[in-house]
Enzyme design. Structure first.
Site, PDB file in Angstrom:
ATOM      1  N   HIS A  99       0.857  -1.201   0.000  1.00 37.19           N
ATOM      2  CA  HIS A  99       0.000   0.000   0.000  1.00 37.19           C
ATOM      3  C   HIS A  99       0.888   1.245   0.000  1.00 37.19           C
ATOM      4  O   HIS A  99       1.947   1.252   0.638  1.00 37.19           O
ATOM      5  CB  HIS A  99      -0.928  -0.006   1.220  1.00 37.19           C
ATOM      6  N   GLU A 169      -3.846   1.965  -7.514  1.00 37.69           N
ATOM      7  CA  GLU A 169      -4.222   3.068  -6.633  1.00 37.69           C
ATOM      8  C   GLU A 169      -3.315   4.272  -6.915  1.00 37.69           C
ATOM      9  O   GLU A 169      -2.220   4.365  -6.338  1.00 37.69           O
ATOM     10  CB  GLU A 169      -4.051   2.651  -5.174  1.00 37.69           C
ATOM     11  N   GLY A 175      -7.255   9.161  -0.336  1.00 34.57           N
ATOM     12  CA  GLY A 175      -7.389   9.781   0.983  1.00 34.57           C
ATOM     13  C   GLY A 175      -7.811  11.233   0.959  1.00 34.57           C
ATOM     14  O   GLY A 175      -8.162  11.802  -0.080  1.00 34.57           O
TER      15      GLY A 175
HETATM   16  P1  PGA Z   1      -9.546   6.213   0.081  1.00 36.24           P
HETATM   17  O1  PGA Z   1      -8.321   5.231   0.340  1.00 36.24           O
HETATM   18  O2  PGA Z   1     -10.674   5.392  -0.490  1.00 36.24           O
HETATM   19  O3  PGA Z   1      -9.870   6.799   1.407  1.00 36.24           O
HETATM   20  O4  PGA Z   1      -9.073   7.255  -0.914  1.00 36.24           O
HETATM   21  C1  PGA Z   1      -8.039   4.178  -0.545  1.00 36.24           C
HETATM   22  C2  PGA Z   1      -6.842   3.398  -0.098  1.00 36.24           C
HETATM   23  O5  PGA Z   1      -5.872   3.986   0.411  1.00 36.24           O
HETATM   24  O6  PGA Z   1      -6.815   2.163  -0.231  1.00 36.24           O
END
Ligand code: PGA
Length: 255
Positions: A99, A169, A175
């Site tokens: 991640h 991602e 975030g």
């Molecule tokens: P988010 O995070 O949906 O809050 O943008 C996604 C993630 O970090 O897996």
């Protein structure tokens, strides 16, 4: 383009909620609200400490548990770390690996590759996160993601490649600090790139059945477009997985 098969929707709770009672309540609410006829699979990745509590509540074929990270060694003098086997024994079926928030703390591709092998050994399904921090005009981000894929998967047996779930991602879309949301077109072109890259690396056969997810600011309003137009076989959901009603709505958008 809807990829046509049952979707994998993973909730990454990160370091939330702040107590075990709330974690159990949230998990129970999600379990109770699982949409009728949901053909896919939902996976909740709570803080590892809550795994035994949530496992007691029961996993089903449609709702199971995962972890947000594993350690890169199987046992020994590693203060504060949890091994893939420990986490599997505690009820995890999936393991998020690489991640961006863990990479930001210094995790290398080499470490990520070790974690993937250990996840398989422990019977966990690895969910490898890849994604660029910035979108440059020269499209360097494709090569960047390619290097992440090569670094993580270049050394594993070819037959295992399709068993790794890939989550694209883009870091700029994740975030509270997200610059903006990604478009379904951006998700689609990267999903295609990932498939092509891995087919070139390991052979077409090695990617048959491979699942490529999208993650980054997914909510109940945009979930369907990522799945239908973004070429995503599923979603990795952060913030929106902390609200049972919203998470259930996302599951409802997936079929
Ligand atoms: P988010 O995070 O949906 O809050 O943008 C996604 C993630 O970090 O897996």
């Amino acid at each position: 383009m809807n990829t046509g098969h049952a979707k994998l929707i993973i909730g990454n709770w990160k370091m939330n909620p702040s107590g075990g009672k709330d974690a159990v309540a949230l998990y129970k609410e999600i379990k109770k609200g699982m949409p009728k006829g949901f053909p896919g699979k939902a996976v909740i990745c709570p803080p590892a400490l809550y795994l035994p509590l949530l496992s007691k509540e029961g996993a089903t074929k449609k709702l199971s548990l995962g972890v947000q990270d594993i350690f890169s060694e199987s046992e020994g003098a590693h203060t504060g770390k949890l091994s893939a086997k420990m986490l599997s024994d505690a009820g995890a079926e999936y393991a998020i690996i690489g991640h961006s928030e863990v990479r930001a703390l210094g995790e290398s591709d080499e470490t990520i590759a070790k974690k993937i092998t250990l996840a398989f050994k422990a019977g966990l399904i690895p969910v490898l996160c890849v994604g660029e921090s910035v979108r440059d005009d020269a499209h360097e981000y494709f090569a960047y993601v390619g290097r992440q894929l090569e670094g993580a998967l270049g050394g594993i047996p070819k037959v295992l490649v399709k068993k790794v779930v890939i989550a694209y991602e883009p870091v700029w879309a994740i975030g509270k600090l997200a610059v903006r949301q990604a478009s379904p077109e951006e998700s689609l072109e990267m999903a295609l790139f990932i498939r092509k890259f891995l087919a070139d690396m390991a052979g077409q056969k090695a990617i048959e059945g491979l699942q490529v997810l999208y993650g980054g600011s997914v909510d109940h309003k945009n979930a369907r477009t990522f799945l239908e137009d973004g070429g995503a076989d599923g979603l990795l959901v952060g913030r929106a997985s902390l609200n049972a009603k919203t998470f259930i709505k996302i599951l409802e958008q997936s079929f």
